[in-house]
Design an enzyme around this catalytic site. Structure first.
Site, PDB file in Angstrom:
ATOM      1  N   ARG A  64      -8.178 -60.634 113.688  1.00 38.24           N
ATOM      2  CA  ARG A  64      -8.932 -60.673 112.430  1.00 38.24           C
ATOM      3  C   ARG A  64      -8.112 -61.217 111.261  1.00 38.24           C
ATOM      4  NH1 ARG A  64     -13.784 -58.197 111.669  1.00 38.24           N
ATOM      5  NH2 ARG A  64     -14.758 -57.592 113.615  1.00 38.24           N
ATOM      6  N   ARG A 118     -11.031 -61.259 105.367  1.00 40.76           N
ATOM      7  CA  ARG A 118     -10.975 -60.711 104.005  1.00 40.76           C
ATOM      8  C   ARG A 118      -9.606 -60.269 103.511  1.00 40.76           C
ATOM      9  NH1 ARG A 118     -15.620 -56.901 105.787  1.00 40.76           N
ATOM     10  NH2 ARG A 118     -14.235 -57.141 107.568  1.00 40.76           N
ATOM     11  N   ARG A 169     -15.979 -67.578 100.817  1.00 38.53           N
ATOM     12  CA  ARG A 169     -17.096 -66.718 101.227  1.00 38.53           C
ATOM     13  C   ARG A 169     -18.039 -66.448 100.048  1.00 38.53           C
ATOM     14  NH1 ARG A 169     -20.075 -63.514 102.227  1.00 38.53           N
ATOM     15  NH2 ARG A 169     -20.114 -61.792 103.694  1.00 38.53           N
ATOM     16  N   ASP A 196     -17.786 -65.333 115.587  1.00 35.90           N
ATOM     17  CA  ASP A 196     -17.980 -63.915 115.869  1.00 35.90           C
ATOM     18  C   ASP A 196     -18.420 -63.754 117.311  1.00 35.90           C
ATOM     19  OD1 ASP A 196     -18.041 -61.334 114.020  1.00 35.90           O
ATOM     20  OD2 ASP A 196     -19.447 -61.069 115.674  1.00 35.90           O
ATOM     21  N   TYR A 225     -24.117 -54.107 121.858  1.00 35.23           N
ATOM     22  CA  TYR A 225     -24.816 -54.528 120.632  1.00 35.23           C
ATOM     23  C   TYR A 225     -26.266 -54.919 120.913  1.00 35.23           C
ATOM     24  CZ  TYR A 225     -20.613 -54.415 117.761  1.00 35.23           C
ATOM     25  OH  TYR A 225     -19.515 -53.992 117.056  1.00 35.23           O
TER      26      TYR A 225
HETATM   27  O1  CP3 Z   1      -9.639 -63.758 112.462  1.00 32.34           O
HETATM   28  C1  CP3 Z   1     -10.279 -63.587 113.504  1.00 32.34           C
HETATM   29  O2  CP3 Z   1      -9.991 -62.705 114.322  1.00 32.34           O
HETATM   30  C2  CP3 Z   1     -11.371 -64.602 113.854  1.00 32.34           C
HETATM   31  C3  CP3 Z   1     -12.714 -64.266 113.604  1.00 32.34           C
HETATM   32  C4  CP3 Z   1     -13.405 -63.043 114.197  1.00 32.34           C
HETATM   33  C5  CP3 Z   1     -14.425 -62.382 113.480  1.00 32.34           C
HETATM   34  N1  CP3 Z   1     -14.983 -61.442 114.313  1.00 32.34           N
HETATM   35  C6  CP3 Z   1     -14.840 -62.695 112.110  1.00 32.34           C
HETATM   36  C7  CP3 Z   1     -15.568 -61.686 111.322  1.00 32.34           C
HETATM   37  C8  CP3 Z   1     -13.293 -62.431 115.450  1.00 32.34           C
HETATM   38  C9  CP3 Z   1     -12.318 -62.709 116.597  1.00 32.34           C
HETATM   39  C10 CP3 Z   1     -14.310 -61.418 115.507  1.00 32.34           C
HETATM   40  C11 CP3 Z   1     -14.555 -60.592 116.698  1.00 32.34           C
HETATM   41  C12 CP3 Z   1     -15.477 -59.456 116.615  1.00 32.34           C
HETATM   42  N2  CP3 Z   1     -16.660 -59.370 115.918  1.00 32.34           N
HETATM   43  C13 CP3 Z   1     -15.322 -58.244 117.346  1.00 32.34           C
HETATM   44  C14 CP3 Z   1     -14.202 -57.967 118.314  1.00 32.34           C
HETATM   45  C15 CP3 Z   1     -12.953 -57.568 117.628  1.00 32.34           C
HETATM   46  C16 CP3 Z   1     -12.961 -56.154 117.113  1.00 32.34           C
HETATM   47  O3  CP3 Z   1     -12.798 -56.008 115.891  1.00 32.34           O
HETATM   48  O4  CP3 Z   1     -13.085 -55.218 117.916  1.00 32.34           O
HETATM   49  C17 CP3 Z   1     -16.406 -57.414 117.028  1.00 32.34           C
HETATM   50  C18 CP3 Z   1     -16.654 -56.022 117.560  1.00 32.34           C
HETATM   51  C19 CP3 Z   1     -17.251 -58.140 116.132  1.00 32.34           C
HETATM   52  C20 CP3 Z   1     -18.547 -57.719 115.549  1.00 32.34           C
HETATM   53  C21 CP3 Z   1     -18.501 -57.647 114.082  1.00 32.34           C
HETATM   54  N3  CP3 Z   1     -18.381 -58.743 113.227  1.00 32.34           N
HETATM   55  C22 CP3 Z   1     -18.571 -56.493 113.258  1.00 32.34           C
HETATM   56  C23 CP3 Z   1     -18.712 -55.081 113.796  1.00 32.34           C
HETATM   57  C24 CP3 Z   1     -18.495 -56.912 111.934  1.00 32.34           C
HETATM   58  C25 CP3 Z   1     -18.658 -56.052 110.705  1.00 32.34           C
HETATM   59  C26 CP3 Z   1     -17.451 -55.266 110.404  1.00 32.34           C
HETATM   60  C27 CP3 Z   1     -16.466 -56.077 109.624  1.00 32.34           C
HETATM   61  O5  CP3 Z   1     -15.338 -56.203 110.072  1.00 32.34           O
HETATM   62  O6  CP3 Z   1     -16.883 -56.540 108.559  1.00 32.34           O
HETATM   63  C28 CP3 Z   1     -18.325 -58.310 111.927  1.00 32.34           C
HETATM   64  C29 CP3 Z   1     -18.179 -59.177 110.735  1.00 32.34           C
HETATM   65  C30 CP3 Z   1     -17.057 -60.142 110.690  1.00 32.34           C
HETATM   66  N4  CP3 Z   1     -16.603 -60.881 111.736  1.00 32.34           N
HETATM   67  C31 CP3 Z   1     -16.309 -60.476 109.524  1.00 32.34           C
HETATM   68  C32 CP3 Z   1     -15.387 -61.443 109.921  1.00 32.34           C
HETATM   69  C33 CP3 Z   1     -14.399 -62.162 109.053  1.00 32.34           C
HETATM   70  C34 CP3 Z   1     -16.532 -59.922 108.133  1.00 32.34           C
HETATM   71  C35 CP3 Z   1     -17.736 -60.526 107.528  1.00 32.34           C
HETATM   72  C36 CP3 Z   1     -17.553 -61.059 106.126  1.00 32.34           C
HETATM   73  O7  CP3 Z   1     -16.700 -61.892 105.829  1.00 32.34           O
HETATM   74  O8  CP3 Z   1     -18.358 -60.635 105.327  1.00 32.34           O
END
Ligand code: CP3
Length: 343
Positions: A25, A29, A38, A75, A153
């Site tokens: 991640r 943010r 964003r 994602d 999901y």
């Molecule tokens: O930097 C990175 O790792 C690359 C991008 C990436 C994102 N999501 C961007 C993202 C990756 C590899 C993921 C994987 C992901 N997404 C997982 C597996 C990793 C883990 O954390 O266990 C899961 C379970 C998700 C599903 C998901 N996406 C959730 C539950 C959420 C909301 C919670 C949160 O962290 O905000 C997201 C949103 C998300 N995915 C964001 C980002 C940058 C935040 C959204 C935003 O910018 O508003």
């Protein structure tokens, strides 16, 4: 094809000087530069679907934090969407699926395999765009959710502490569960192959909800599908990160991923006892350490790297939290870069 990167040389067990470092991640943010991009958009999905901007945020941590690998900005939820279940990303709350899987006919209606993967052109275009700018010595990591985590999901429709609807489905409808996991696996294999064709050098599977399963369920509903993905894509190295399944590291090792992701619930010394010095491991600092003082972060990170020894990719034990201070992130990276195996 890039071969001469610290990350890929580590996976090939060459005699590198120090572990490579990146953070799950990292594109997101924690960086003010991410928030600035964003803020100009309607939401997360618009960013994911805009190849030039998604490429820009993928490159930010490489430029600004000097990590040793880039991870595609996307994602795991693009797969359910491509199969026919749209998701919304609700600000400060997380994903929401207006329509979920309720019955066998819902599963019948899903798009599968090539048909689903071909709907994700925007991801492949992002990869092409990233590679125009990514330095030669930095590999690009592609990824997908592991089939069980995606099923969770698709049934639950949103994040949950227990995912009890999804787990109920495994107990009540094991045959449909396998039918759905099979479709997710086929779609994921096509999707990851397309990512490789577009130009990623390595892949990671995120089984974020592995820890919710019993050992038997993990062996029945998660591991065999990850094994199928591993065997279907021999071209590039694969990392399997099954969060919460550290008591099943031996079983994970048996399906022969190139790298095993480690969460923070197990110590590096214990993992080495179980898996030996030869297995390439990625992890496993508690993301909360990064809230500590930079000196403390530095010290603990050096200790972690020393305990893992060679055949290690330094990372956190899960994704970095969005409110993590940048000084903590920088101290973590600096500590890994201070390691010299030759000393
Ligand atoms: O930097 C990175 O790792 C690359 C991008 C990436 C994102 N999501 C961007 C993202 C990756 C590899 C993921 C994987 C992901 N997404 C997982 C597996 C990793 C883990 O954390 O266990 C899961 C379970 C998700 C599903 C998901 N996406 C959730 C539950 C959420 C909301 C919670 C949160 O962290 O905000 C997201 C949103 C998300 N995915 C964001 C980002 C940058 C935040 C959204 C935003 O910018 O508003």
């Amino acid at each position: 094809m890039k071969k001469n990167t610290l990350f890929l040389r580590t996976i090939n067990k060459e005699l590198v000087d120090r572990p490579p470092v990146w953070l799950m991640r990292q594109a997101g943010r924690i960086l003010p530069e991410y928030k600035a991009i964003r803020a100009k958009l309607t939401g997360f999905k618009e960013l994911v679907k805009s190849p030039e901007l998604a490429a820009e945020v993928t490159l930010q941590p490489v430029d600004l934090l000097k990590v040793d690998a880039a991870i595609l900005f996307s994602d795991i939820l693009v797969i359910p969407e491509a199969m026919g279940l749209d998701y919304e990303m609700i600000e400060a709350r997380g994903p929401f699926f207006p329509k979920t899987i309720q019955s066998k006919s819902d599963i019948d209606q899903l798009l599968t395999g090539k048909k689903a993967a071909d709907r994700l052109d925007y991801v492949y275009n992002t990869i092409t765009e990233i590679n125009k700018h990514l330095p030669e010595n930095i590999p690009l990591i592609g990824f997908a959710g592991a089939p069980w985590t995606i099923l969770a999901y698709m049934i639950e429709g949103k994040g949950s502490k227990t995912f009890s609807l999804a787990k109920k489905f495994l107990y009540a409808e094991p045959e449909w569960s396998h039918f759905l996991l099979d479709k997710i696996t086929d779609s994921t294999i096509h999707y990851l192959r397309n990512q490789v064709k577009a130009g990623v050098q390595t892949l990671q599977l995120f089984d974020s909800w592995a820890g919710l399963l019993s050992m038997e369920q993990f062996n029945t509903f998660s591991l065999p599908y990850m094994q199928r993905i591993k065997e279907a894509i021999p071209e590039v190295p694969l990392t399997i990160f099954a969060k919460g399944a550290m008591l099943q590291l031996q079983e994970i090792a048996e399906i022969k991923p190139d790298v095993i992701g480690i969460d923070w619930n197990i110590s590096p010394l214990r993992v080495r006892q179980w898996l030996g010095a030869d297995t390439v491991l990625q992890g496993n600092m508690d993301p909360c350490l990064l809230y500590a003082t930079p000196e403390h972060v530095f010290e603990e990170t050096v200790k972690m790297c020393r305990e893992f020894g060679r055949n290690h990719i330094a990372n956190l034990g899960h994704g970095v939290y969005p409110d993590t201070p940048l000084e903590g992130v920088k101290a973590f990276i600096a500590a890994v870069k201070s390691i010299s195996y030759l000393e």
